[in-house]
Design an enzyme around this catalytic site. Structure first.
Site, short mmCIF file in Angstrom:
data_model
loop_
_atom_site.label_atom_id
_atom_site.label_comp_id
_atom_site.label_asym_id
_atom_site.label_seq_id
_atom_site.Cartn_x
_atom_site.Cartn_y
_atom_site.Cartn_z
N ASP A 47 -11.99 16.78 -36.14
CA ASP A 47 -10.57 16.52 -35.95
C ASP A 47 -10.28 15.04 -36.17
O ASP A 47 -10.99 14.17 -35.66
CB ASP A 47 -10.12 16.91 -34.55
CG ASP A 47 -8.66 16.55 -34.30
OD1 ASP A 47 -7.80 17.24 -34.87
OD2 ASP A 47 -8.41 15.57 -33.57
N TYR A 52 -5.39 7.21 -36.07
CA TYR A 52 -6.66 6.65 -35.65
C TYR A 52 -7.08 5.50 -36.57
O TYR A 52 -7.70 5.69 -37.61
CB TYR A 52 -7.75 7.72 -35.64
CG TYR A 52 -7.46 8.90 -34.74
CD1 TYR A 52 -6.58 8.80 -33.67
CD2 TYR A 52 -8.09 10.12 -34.94
CE1 TYR A 52 -6.32 9.88 -32.84
CE2 TYR A 52 -7.84 11.21 -34.11
CZ TYR A 52 -6.95 11.07 -33.07
OH TYR A 52 -6.70 12.15 -32.25
N LYS A 78 -3.43 15.45 -38.46
CA LYS A 78 -2.15 15.48 -37.76
C LYS A 78 -1.01 14.90 -38.60
O LYS A 78 -1.25 14.16 -39.56
CB LYS A 78 -2.28 14.71 -36.45
CG LYS A 78 -3.42 15.28 -35.57
CD LYS A 78 -3.59 14.52 -34.29
CE LYS A 78 -4.75 15.09 -33.49
NZ LYS A 78 -6.07 14.71 -34.07
#
Length: 338
Positions: A47, A52, A78
Site C-alpha cells: 500500500d 508519502y 490513494k
C-alpha cells in the site's frame, strides 16, 4: 469478491509510508532492501500514496518491485492529493499530520478530491510506480483536521467527484475495488450509509489498534460486517509507540499514552509475549478485518512482523488485558476463537 479475496491471500501486507522518509531520511539502499525483504517473506500486498514523501514512497516501491511479475502482487494507492512540479522551500504543514514528511521530496502537495483530480492522481501514481494498473484505490484523509464544516465540504467534493469516478472505474474493470483510506471513523460511518457509489471496504489507520479501538468497535466493525465491507487496518503499532517508538498519532506520545503502553508491555513481559505479536494478532482477531499493513523502513522489521504474526500467545495474557481494562470488553480476541 471480498477485499480479502483481492489481496493475494495475504493477511499481512506492507504499508510504505516510512519509505516516503517519514520521521527520518532513509537511504535508497535501505528502502529497496526493505521492500525486497517483504517480498522474500511472502508479502504480496503493498500500500502506498502520493502523500508519502510527495511521491517518494511510490517511486521507491515501483523501483523495488520492477523485477517481479505484476500479476504476482497487489498494489493499492490513494487519491485526494496531487503532487505538483512546484518546489517549496521549507517543510510542508499537513494539519494534524504536521511536518510528517519533512524529509521527503520538496514538491508541493495539494488536496483535491474532484473527478478530474482523481483521474490525474491515478495517472501520476501509475507513472511513479512504473505499473499499468492499481488494484485498489483509497480516497485519502478525507477527514483530516476534523472540525466544523470543513471536512463535510471535503466529503461532499469527494462524494460527487472521487467516489463516482472510482465506482465507474471499478465497473469498467480498471480497478478491482475502492474505499476510504482514513484515520478517523466518522467518514467511514458516513460512507457506509450512502446508497450511491458504495465502496468495497476501508483502510482504517490507527483507529483499530491494541491501544485505540473503542470507537471503531461501536459501529464501524459491526456495520462493515453487516454491509459486507471489510477493513484493512493500517498503523497497528499506533505510529510506532507500540513497537518501541515514541510517536502516537504522528506526534510525540503524551505521558498518559506512554503510561498505558508501559502497562501493556509489563503484562506482555509477565506472559513472555512480544508487544508486536499482541498488536498484530489483536487486530486480525476481528472478523471484519481483511488484512493488517504495518509500515517498515528496515529489512529486520519485516522479519519481526512475520515472527510476531506466528507467535503463540497464551490465553491468560488476553484475559489479563481484559481484566485490567486495557482492551475493551467487546473486542474480539484471538483466544475467543478457540
Amino acid at each position: 469478491m471480498s477485499i480479502k479475496d483481492k489481496l493475494a491471500g495475504s493477511v499481512l501486507g506492507f504499508g510504505t509510508a516510512p519509505l516516503g522518509n517519514m520521521f527520518r531520511n532513509i537511504p535508497e539502499a535501505e528502502a529497496a532492501a526493505t521492500v525486497h525483504a517483504a517480498w522474500e517473506s511472502g508479502i504480496r500486498y503493498y500500500d502506498s500514496a502520493p502523500f508519502y514523501g510527495a511521491g517518494l514512497a511510490e517511486i521507491r516501491l515501483g523501483n523495488a518491485l520492477a523485477g517481479y511479475q505484476r500479476d504476482d502482487y497487489v498494489i493499492s494507492s490513494k487519491v485526494g492529493r496531487i503532487v505538483l512540479d512546484e518546489i517549496v522551500g521549507g517543510p510542508q504543514e499537513f494539519g494534524e499530520k504536521g511536518t510528517l514528511f519533512q524529509h521527503g521530496r520538496k514538491n508541493k502537495v495539494i488536496n483535491d478530491y474532484s473527478a478530474d483530480a482523481t483521474l490525474r492522481s491515478i495517472e501520476d501514481s501509475l507513472k511513479r510506480l512504473g505499473t499499468d494498473r492499481l488494484d485498489i484505490v483509497w480516497v485519502h484523509d478525507i477527514a483530516q483536521d476534523f472540525y466544523g464544516d470543513e471536512w463535510l465540504a471535503r466529503f461532499e467534493e469527494a462524494r460527487t467527484g472521487a467516489f463516482r469516478v472510482l465506482t465507474r472505474l471499478r465497473e469498467e474493470g480498471v480497478i478491482k475495488a475502492w474505499g476510504l483510506g482514513v484515520n478517523r471513523v466518522e467518514p467511514v460511518e458516513l460512507t457506509m450509509d450512502l446508497q450511491e457509489a458504495r465502496p468495497d471496504g476501508f483502510l482504517l489507520a490507527g483507529r483499530y489498534s491494541l491501544l485505540d479501538h473503542e470507537r471503531a468497535l461501536q459501529r464501524v466493525m459491526p456495520a462493515a460486517l453487516q454491509n459486507g465491507m471489510e477493513i484493512v487496518v493500517g498503523g497497528p503499532y499506533s505510529s510506532g509507540v507500540l513497537a518501541g517508538g515514541t510517536h502516537f498519532e504522528y506526534q510525540p506520545a503524551s505521558a498518559e499514552i506512554m503510561a498505558k503502553v508501559a502497562r501493556m508491555k509489563a503484562t506482555a513481559e509477565r506472559h513472555g509475549v512480544s508487544i508486536k505479536a499482541a498488536a498484530l494478532q489483536f487486530v486480525l482477531a476481528n472478523p471484519a478485518v481483511a488484512a493488517v499493513i504495518p509500515g517498515a523502513s528496515k529489512p529486520e522489521r519485516i522479519a519481526e512482523d512475520k515472527l510476531a504474526l506466528a507467535e503463540s500467545i497464551p490465553a491468560d495474557f488476553w484475559r489479563e488485558l481484559r481484566e485490567q481494562g486495557l482492551v475493551a470488553a467487546a473486542a474480539p480476541l484471538p483466544d475467543d476463537r478457540s
